[in-house]
Design a protein around this motif. Sequence first.
Motif, PDB file in Angstrom:
ATOM      1  N   LEU A  36       0.834  -1.203   0.000  1.00  0.00           N
ATOM      2  CA  LEU A  36       0.000   0.000   0.000  1.00  0.00           C
ATOM      3  C   LEU A  36       0.867   1.252   0.000  1.00  0.00           C
ATOM      4  CD1 LEU A  36      -2.858  -1.075   2.429  1.00  0.00           C
ATOM      5  CD2 LEU A  36      -2.934  -0.911  -0.061  1.00  0.00           C
ATOM      6  N   SER A  37       1.978   1.190  -0.739  1.00  0.00           N
ATOM      7  CA  SER A  37       2.837   2.365  -0.860  1.00  0.00           C
ATOM      8  C   SER A  37       2.131   3.418  -1.717  1.00  0.00           C
ATOM      9  CB  SER A  37       4.173   1.979  -1.503  1.00  0.00           C
ATOM     10  OG  SER A  37       3.950   1.487  -2.825  1.00  0.00           O
ATOM     11  N   ILE A  38       2.505   4.653  -1.523  1.00  0.00           N
ATOM     12  CA  ILE A  38       1.912   5.755  -2.276  1.00  0.00           C
ATOM     13  C   ILE A  38       2.655   5.851  -3.604  1.00  0.00           C
ATOM     14  CG2 ILE A  38       1.293   8.204  -2.253  1.00  0.00           C
ATOM     15  CD1 ILE A  38       0.011   6.378  -0.028  1.00  0.00           C
ATOM     16  N   SER A  39       2.109   5.192  -4.619  1.00  0.00           N
ATOM     17  CA  SER A  39       2.763   5.174  -5.929  1.00  0.00           C
ATOM     18  C   SER A  39       1.715   5.037  -7.024  1.00  0.00           C
ATOM     19  CB  SER A  39       3.748   3.994  -6.021  1.00  0.00           C
ATOM     20  OG  SER A  39       3.031   2.762  -6.063  1.00  0.00           O
ATOM     21  N   GLY A  44      -2.997   2.442  -9.465  1.00  0.00           N
ATOM     22  CA  GLY A  44      -3.575   1.740 -10.608  1.00  0.00           C
ATOM     23  C   GLY A  44      -4.116   0.368 -10.232  1.00  0.00           C
ATOM     24  N   ALA A  45      -3.369  -0.352  -9.415  1.00  0.00           N
ATOM     25  CA  ALA A  45      -3.809  -1.693  -8.997  1.00  0.00           C
ATOM     26  C   ALA A  45      -5.043  -1.618  -8.104  1.00  0.00           C
ATOM     27  CB  ALA A  45      -2.668  -2.412  -8.279  1.00  0.00           C
ATOM     28  N   LEU A  46      -5.113  -0.615  -7.219  1.00  0.00           N
ATOM     29  CA  LEU A  46      -6.298  -0.451  -6.363  1.00  0.00           C
ATOM     30  C   LEU A  46      -7.525  -0.069  -7.188  1.00  0.00           C
ATOM     31  CD1 LEU A  46      -4.729   1.363  -3.287  1.00  0.00           C
ATOM     32  CD2 LEU A  46      -5.758  -0.922  -3.305  1.00  0.00           C
ATOM     33  N   VAL A  47      -7.359   0.818  -8.146  1.00  0.00           N
ATOM     34  CA  VAL A  47      -8.476   1.191  -9.021  1.00  0.00           C
ATOM     35  C   VAL A  47      -8.993  -0.049  -9.743  1.00  0.00           C
ATOM     36  CG1 VAL A  47      -9.100   2.459 -11.127  1.00  0.00           C
ATOM     37  CG2 VAL A  47      -7.808   3.607  -9.326  1.00  0.00           C
ATOM     38  N   HIS A  97     -12.455   7.984   0.412  1.00  0.00           N
ATOM     39  CA  HIS A  97     -12.116   7.825   1.829  1.00  0.00           C
ATOM     40  C   HIS A  97     -11.087   6.720   2.042  1.00  0.00           C
ATOM     41  CE1 HIS A  97     -14.795  10.796   3.448  1.00  0.00           C
ATOM     42  NE2 HIS A  97     -15.803  10.282   2.782  1.00  0.00           N
ATOM     43  N   MET A  98     -11.169   5.652   1.266  1.00  0.00           N
ATOM     44  CA  MET A  98     -10.204   4.568   1.384  1.00  0.00           C
ATOM     45  C   MET A  98      -8.815   5.050   0.955  1.00  0.00           C
ATOM     46  SD  MET A  98      -9.768   1.521   2.530  1.00  0.00           S
ATOM     47  CE  MET A  98     -11.460   1.106   2.882  1.00  0.00           C
ATOM     48  N   LEU A  99      -8.738   5.766  -0.152  1.00  0.00           N
ATOM     49  CA  LEU A  99      -7.442   6.283  -0.601  1.00  0.00           C
ATOM     50  C   LEU A  99      -6.838   7.234   0.421  1.00  0.00           C
ATOM     51  CD1 LEU A  99      -8.075   6.925  -4.404  1.00  0.00           C
ATOM     52  CD2 LEU A  99      -6.691   5.106  -3.374  1.00  0.00           C
ATOM     53  N   ARG A 100      -7.654   8.119   0.967  1.00  0.00           N
ATOM     54  CA  ARG A 100      -7.171   9.043   2.005  1.00  0.00           C
ATOM     55  C   ARG A 100      -6.681   8.259   3.227  1.00  0.00           C
ATOM     56  NH1 ARG A 100      -8.438  14.691   2.066  1.00  0.00           N
ATOM     57  NH2 ARG A 100      -7.307  14.455   4.023  1.00  0.00           N
ATOM     58  N   SER A 101      -7.397   7.207   3.575  1.00  0.00           N
ATOM     59  CA  SER A 101      -7.027   6.401   4.736  1.00  0.00           C
ATOM     60  C   SER A 101      -5.683   5.708   4.534  1.00  0.00           C
ATOM     61  CB  SER A 101      -8.105   5.355   5.014  1.00  0.00           C
ATOM     62  OG  SER A 101      -9.332   5.974   5.294  1.00  0.00           O
ATOM     63  N   ILE A 102      -5.412   5.310   3.316  1.00  0.00           N
ATOM     64  CA  ILE A 102      -4.137   4.658   2.994  1.00  0.00           C
ATOM     65  C   ILE A 102      -3.000   5.680   3.019  1.00  0.00           C
ATOM     66  CG2 ILE A 102      -2.870   3.498   1.123  1.00  0.00           C
ATOM     67  CD1 ILE A 102      -5.620   2.150   0.437  1.00  0.00           C
ATOM     68  N   GLY A 103      -3.332   6.936   2.711  1.00  0.00           N
ATOM     69  CA  GLY A 103      -2.318   7.992   2.721  1.00  0.00           C
ATOM     70  C   GLY A 103      -2.188   8.746   1.421  1.00  0.00           C
ATOM     71  N   PHE A 104      -3.030   8.428   0.438  1.00  0.00           N
ATOM     72  CA  PHE A 104      -2.985   9.143  -0.835  1.00  0.00           C
ATOM     73  C   PHE A 104      -3.506  10.567  -0.660  1.00  0.00           C
ATOM     74  CE2 PHE A 104      -2.662   4.892  -2.553  1.00  0.00           C
ATOM     75  CZ  PHE A 104      -1.831   5.068  -3.655  1.00  0.00           C
ATOM     76  N   ASN A 105      -2.972  11.469  -1.441  1.00  0.00           N
ATOM     77  CA  ASN A 105      -3.391  12.861  -1.492  1.00  0.00           C
ATOM     78  C   ASN A 105      -4.560  12.940  -2.485  1.00  0.00           C
ATOM     79  OD1 ASN A 105      -3.524  15.640  -1.424  1.00  0.00           O
ATOM     80  ND2 ASN A 105      -1.589  15.968  -2.505  1.00  0.00           N
ATOM     81  N   VAL A 132      -6.473  12.363  -7.689  1.00  0.00           N
ATOM     82  CA  VAL A 132      -5.381  11.898  -6.825  1.00  0.00           C
ATOM     83  C   VAL A 132      -4.079  12.491  -7.328  1.00  0.00           C
ATOM     84  CG1 VAL A 132      -4.146   9.896  -5.926  1.00  0.00           C
ATOM     85  CG2 VAL A 132      -6.598   9.736  -6.394  1.00  0.00           C
ATOM     86  N   SER A 133      -3.336  13.099  -6.413  1.00  0.00           N
ATOM     87  CA  SER A 133      -2.002  13.595  -6.712  1.00  0.00           C
ATOM     88  C   SER A 133      -1.006  12.692  -6.008  1.00  0.00           C
ATOM     89  CB  SER A 133      -1.857  15.038  -6.213  1.00  0.00           C
ATOM     90  OG  SER A 133      -0.502  15.443  -6.327  1.00  0.00           O
TER      91      SER A 133
END
Length: 140
Positions: A36-39, A44-47, A97-105, A132-133
């Motif tokens: 779950l790294s911010i990359s 792409g894999a989560l989407v 909300h899930m992306l924010r929870s993981i740490g995505f901007n 997403v940035s």
Amino acid sequence: MKKDGKISDAVRKEIILYTEQQIEKNVKWIHYTGDLSISKDTLGALVYAHQCFIPFENLDVCDFHKEISLDEDKLFEKLVIRKRGGYCLEMNGFFYHMLRSIGFNAYPCLCRVMFGIQDPGDNLIGHRATIVSLDPPPGA
């Protein structure tokens, strides 16, 4: 955010975020096994995984005439625990909300569907998306 990339409890309380346990349940449900790294690759894999395992459906709105809640805990309950789908405001709100929870901007935005329409004024804004940035959020 802590140096290890994890979100501190203080920051988690400031903004609405899913818990580590909720994140784990979600990635298990969508069969995501990567890190779950911010990359770009993780995003792409989560989407892809979300699109494969959480279907678009509007049964509650159209068939059952139920009121829809966009509360993040109710979305988690419906989409992950009950393994249902949702329409764009539900699915994209949950994913935001899930992306924010993981740490995505990530930032929510409203959109309009333009299939077969030339003039944007001919169709109301009635869709939700997430921007997403990969840059860290301001102040991080």
